[in-house]
Design a protein around this motif. Structure first.
Motif, PDB file in Angstrom:
ATOM      1  N   ALA A 133       2.395  12.930   5.397  1.00  0.00           N
ATOM      2  CA  ALA A 133       1.220  12.430   6.199  1.00  0.00           C
ATOM      3  C   ALA A 133       0.789  13.996   7.101  1.00  0.00           C
ATOM      4  CB  ALA A 133       1.235  11.413   7.024  1.00  0.00           C
ATOM      5  N   GLU A 134      -0.710  14.044   7.244  1.00  0.00           N
ATOM      6  CA  GLU A 134      -1.001  15.022   8.072  1.00  0.00           C
ATOM      7  C   GLU A 134      -0.462  14.954   9.505  1.00  0.00           C
ATOM      8  OE1 GLU A 134      -5.086  16.985   9.793  1.00  0.00           O
ATOM      9  OE2 GLU A 134      -5.131  15.396   8.281  1.00  0.00           O
ATOM     10  N   LEU A 135       0.064  16.092   9.921  1.00  0.00           N
ATOM     11  CA  LEU A 135       0.697  16.090  11.431  1.00  0.00           C
ATOM     12  C   LEU A 135      -0.190  15.756  12.674  1.00  0.00           C
ATOM     13  CD1 LEU A 135       3.246  18.695  10.880  1.00  0.00           C
ATOM     14  CD2 LEU A 135       3.689  16.138  10.746  1.00  0.00           C
ATOM     15  N   VAL A 136      -0.963  14.572  12.704  1.00  0.00           N
ATOM     16  CA  VAL A 136      -1.732  14.276  13.630  1.00  0.00           C
ATOM     17  C   VAL A 136      -1.457  12.755  14.007  1.00  0.00           C
ATOM     18  CG1 VAL A 136      -3.667  15.734  13.016  1.00  0.00           C
ATOM     19  CG2 VAL A 136      -3.730  13.503  12.217  1.00  0.00           C
ATOM     20  N   GLU A 137      -1.509  12.483  15.470  1.00  0.00           N
ATOM     21  CA  GLU A 137      -1.187  11.225  15.828  1.00  0.00           C
ATOM     22  C   GLU A 137      -2.061  10.074  15.519  1.00  0.00           C
ATOM     23  OE1 GLU A 137      -1.578  10.133  20.110  1.00  0.00           O
ATOM     24  OE2 GLU A 137      -2.514  12.280  20.341  1.00  0.00           O
ATOM     25  N   GLN A 179       5.436  15.776  20.038  1.00  0.00           N
ATOM     26  CA  GLN A 179       4.723  14.536  19.626  1.00  0.00           C
ATOM     27  C   GLN A 179       5.948  13.755  18.863  1.00  0.00           C
ATOM     28  OE1 GLN A 179       1.684  13.688  20.606  1.00  0.00           O
ATOM     29  NE2 GLN A 179       2.295  11.616  19.501  1.00  0.00           N
ATOM     30  N   VAL A 180       6.129  12.529  19.154  1.00  0.00           N
ATOM     31  CA  VAL A 180       7.081  11.706  18.665  1.00  0.00           C
ATOM     32  C   VAL A 180       6.206  10.537  18.000  1.00  0.00           C
ATOM     33  CG1 VAL A 180       9.214  10.515  18.397  1.00  0.00           C
ATOM     34  CG2 VAL A 180       9.045  12.444  19.587  1.00  0.00           C
ATOM     35  N   ASP A 181       6.495  10.125  16.520  1.00  0.00           N
ATOM     36  CA  ASP A 181       5.540   8.751  16.102  1.00  0.00           C
ATOM     37  C   ASP A 181       5.995   8.367  14.900  1.00  0.00           C
ATOM     38  OD1 ASP A 181       4.600  10.704  14.369  1.00  0.00           O
ATOM     39  OD2 ASP A 181       2.559  10.809  15.252  1.00  0.00           O
ATOM     40  N   THR A 182       5.625   7.776  14.203  1.00  0.00           N
ATOM     41  CA  THR A 182       5.621   7.244  13.074  1.00  0.00           C
ATOM     42  C   THR A 182       4.887   7.264  12.088  1.00  0.00           C
ATOM     43  OG1 THR A 182       5.323   4.918  13.801  1.00  0.00           O
ATOM     44  CG2 THR A 182       7.808   5.423  13.837  1.00  0.00           C
ATOM     45  N   GLN A 230       0.793  -1.108   0.193  1.00  0.00           N
ATOM     46  CA  GLN A 230      -0.037  -0.168   0.059  1.00  0.00           C
ATOM     47  C   GLN A 230       0.770   1.145  -0.057  1.00  0.00           C
ATOM     48  OE1 GLN A 230      -2.672  -0.182   3.101  1.00  0.00           O
ATOM     49  NE2 GLN A 230      -3.359  -2.342   3.161  1.00  0.00           N
ATOM     50  N   SER A 231       2.133   1.344   0.314  1.00  0.00           N
ATOM     51  CA  SER A 231       2.768   2.457   0.269  1.00  0.00           C
ATOM     52  C   SER A 231       2.832   3.105  -1.165  1.00  0.00           C
ATOM     53  CB  SER A 231       4.191   2.038   0.756  1.00  0.00           C
ATOM     54  OG  SER A 231       5.173   1.504  -0.199  1.00  0.00           O
ATOM     55  N   GLY A 232       2.971   2.742  -2.003  1.00  0.00           N
ATOM     56  CA  GLY A 232       2.929   3.465  -3.193  1.00  0.00           C
ATOM     57  C   GLY A 232       4.236   4.209  -3.524  1.00  0.00           C
ATOM     58  N   GLY A 233       5.532   3.592  -2.860  1.00  0.00           N
ATOM     59  CA  GLY A 233       6.610   4.197  -3.054  1.00  0.00           C
ATOM     60  C   GLY A 233       6.765   5.453  -1.900  1.00  0.00           C
ATOM     61  N   ARG A 234       5.852   5.461  -0.931  1.00  0.00           N
ATOM     62  CA  ARG A 234       6.086   6.543   0.028  1.00  0.00           C
ATOM     63  C   ARG A 234       6.957   5.869   1.023  1.00  0.00           C
ATOM     64  NH1 ARG A 234       0.470   7.808   1.893  1.00  0.00           N
ATOM     65  NH2 ARG A 234       0.013   5.366   1.813  1.00  0.00           N
ATOM     66  N   GLU A 235       7.769   6.762   1.758  1.00  0.00           N
ATOM     67  CA  GLU A 235       8.579   6.500   2.891  1.00  0.00           C
ATOM     68  C   GLU A 235       7.829   6.363   4.094  1.00  0.00           C
ATOM     69  OE1 GLU A 235      11.913   5.475   3.035  1.00  0.00           O
ATOM     70  OE2 GLU A 235      12.937   6.016   1.384  1.00  0.00           O
ATOM     71  N   TRP A 236       8.335   5.571   4.787  1.00  0.00           N
ATOM     72  CA  TRP A 236       7.806   5.387   6.295  1.00  0.00           C
ATOM     73  C   TRP A 236       8.970   5.638   7.090  1.00  0.00           C
ATOM     74  CZ3 TRP A 236       3.038   4.586   8.352  1.00  0.00           C
ATOM     75  CH2 TRP A 236       2.991   4.258   9.524  1.00  0.00           C
ATOM     76  N   ALA A 248      -3.787   7.863  17.033  1.00  0.00           N
ATOM     77  CA  ALA A 248      -5.214   7.790  17.795  1.00  0.00           C
ATOM     78  C   ALA A 248      -6.077   8.718  17.186  1.00  0.00           C
ATOM     79  CB  ALA A 248      -4.590   7.726  19.279  1.00  0.00           C
ATOM     80  N   VAL A 249      -5.635   9.793  16.792  1.00  0.00           N
ATOM     81  CA  VAL A 249      -6.877  10.733  16.101  1.00  0.00           C
ATOM     82  C   VAL A 249      -7.088  10.481  14.759  1.00  0.00           C
ATOM     83  CG1 VAL A 249      -6.978  13.187  15.471  1.00  0.00           C
ATOM     84  CG2 VAL A 249      -5.760  12.601  17.532  1.00  0.00           C
ATOM     85  N   ARG A 250      -6.332  10.236  13.801  1.00  0.00           N
ATOM     86  CA  ARG A 250      -6.504   9.723  12.560  1.00  0.00           C
ATOM     87  C   ARG A 250      -5.395   8.931  12.308  1.00  0.00           C
ATOM     88  NH1 ARG A 250      -6.533  11.461   7.089  1.00  0.00           N
ATOM     89  NH2 ARG A 250      -5.485  13.421   7.500  1.00  0.00           N
ATOM     90  N   TYR A 251      -5.564   7.789  11.905  1.00  0.00           N
ATOM     91  CA  TYR A 251      -4.681   6.617  11.489  1.00  0.00           C
ATOM     92  C   TYR A 251      -4.311   7.010   9.931  1.00  0.00           C
ATOM     93  CZ  TYR A 251      -2.259   2.405  10.561  1.00  0.00           C
ATOM     94  OH  TYR A 251      -1.189   1.518  10.052  1.00  0.00           O
ATOM     95  N   GLN A 252      -3.070   7.042   9.661  1.00  0.00           N
ATOM     96  CA  GLN A 252      -2.757   7.244   8.202  1.00  0.00           C
ATOM     97  C   GLN A 252      -1.779   6.063   7.461  1.00  0.00           C
ATOM     98  OE1 GLN A 252      -2.379  11.868   7.398  1.00  0.00           O
ATOM     99  NE2 GLN A 252      -1.877  11.674   9.620  1.00  0.00           N
ATOM    100  N   GLY A 253      -1.650   5.290   8.336  1.00  0.00           N
ATOM    101  CA  GLY A 253      -0.637   4.102   7.893  1.00  0.00           C
ATOM    102  C   GLY A 253      -1.415   3.042   7.022  1.00  0.00           C
ATOM    103  N   PRO A 254      -0.506   2.132   6.610  1.00  0.00           N
ATOM    104  CA  PRO A 254      -1.321   1.101   5.926  1.00  0.00           C
ATOM    105  C   PRO A 254      -2.281   0.233   6.763  1.00  0.00           C
ATOM    106  CG  PRO A 254       1.079   0.178   6.695  1.00  0.00           C
ATOM    107  CD  PRO A 254       0.685   1.641   7.097  1.00  0.00           C
ATOM    108  N   VAL A 255      -3.392  -0.146   5.979  1.00  0.00           N
ATOM    109  CA  VAL A 255      -4.724  -0.592   6.532  1.00  0.00           C
ATOM    110  C   VAL A 255      -4.656  -2.277   6.510  1.00  0.00           C
ATOM    111  CG1 VAL A 255      -7.245  -0.665   6.518  1.00  0.00           C
ATOM    112  CG2 VAL A 255      -6.079   1.596   6.006  1.00  0.00           C
ATOM    113  N   GLY A 256      -5.023  -2.859   7.537  1.00  0.00           N
ATOM    114  CA  GLY A 256      -5.300  -4.489   7.589  1.00  0.00           C
ATOM    115  C   GLY A 256      -5.457  -4.970   8.570  1.00  0.00           C
TER     116      GLY A 256
END
Length: 232
Positions: free
Chosen positions: A154-158, A146-149, A127-133, A160-168
């Motif tokens: 991606a939008e600068l929200v954690e 805030q420190v996260d991955t 699902q990354s479409g070539g985007r870096e994690w 827990a507020v809005r998940y923007q990572g790979p879905v499964g």
């Protein structure tokens, strides 16, 4: 109430607190069983089960109830000496309560980590479409650091507020929250109810040979301010 046998003999304590033998004993808790029957039930090598049965018998945790005659040597049928067993902490060599159940906790945590990483890598590849994690450092909406991955851009929200990572079918949430004791009690009740709802569903799948295994790891406990700060 079922009778529970308190076990303090060192040999029996060792068998009940570590290793494969206690699961072999479990195959005889439901009723009479043979070594071959227990091996089939547990999907274990017959020789290993035979060795464990011998140890359990010597420790007084199993007993022979009868022998089935057949051509050649008769087959011994065993059953547990009690419907349930209890090993008091004082009878073990554990240094503390954490060590008493720590090995199983450690196995769960290690497996959850490995399986989560494996699944995440699969979903990221798909699902990354070539985007870096990567790791992000930014100010949250309330001005907190805030420190996260997340994905680059991606939008600068954690999460827990809005998940923007790979879905499964993957959820690995670790977060520190500030709650009142009443709010924490509500969360605890919700988690307990979730487990109570899922348990009979899981048992039914086990009996029917359906479904697939998933790990569910839940935890909630109060910590000190210093301990919470150490997570940042």
């Amino acid at each position: 109430m079922r009778s529970v046998l308190t076990v303090t003999h060192p040999a029996a304590v060792r068998l009940l607190t570590r290793g494969r033998a206690r699961w072999v004993l479990g195959a005889f808790l439901r009723g009479e069983n043979s070594v071959a029957g227990a091996a089939r039930e547990l999907n274990l090598d017959l020789r290993l089960v035979h060795r464990d049965v011998g140890a359990l018998l010597s420790a007084g945790l199993l007993q022979v109830v009868r022998e089935q005659k057949r051509a050649g040597r008769a087959v011994k049928v065993y059953t547990a000496t009690a419907p349930a067993f209890f090993v008091p902490f004082s009878a073990t060599d554990a240094a503390d309560f954490a060590e008493l159940g720590g090995k199983r906790e450690q196995l769960y945590d290690e497996l959850l980590g490995r399986a989560s990483l494996r699944k995440f890598e699969q979903l990221h590849h798909e699902q990354s479409g070539g985007r870096e994690w990567g790791v992000r450092l930014y100010l949250g909406p309330e001005g907190q650091v805030q420190v996260d991955t997340s994905y680059e851009g991606a939008e600068l929200v954690e999460a827990a507020v809005r998940y923007q990572g790979p879905v499964g079918l993957l959820l690995s949430a670790r977060t520190a929250l500030r709650l009142t004791e009443a709010e924490a009690e509500e969360v605890q009740i919700e988690l307990i109810r979730l487990l109570m709802r899922l348990r009979p569903i899981s048992v039914q799948h086990e009996q029917n040979g359906t479904g697939q295994p998933f790990l569910l790891r839940l935890g909630l406990v109060g910590v000190s301010e210093e301990e919470a700060q150490s997570l940042q």
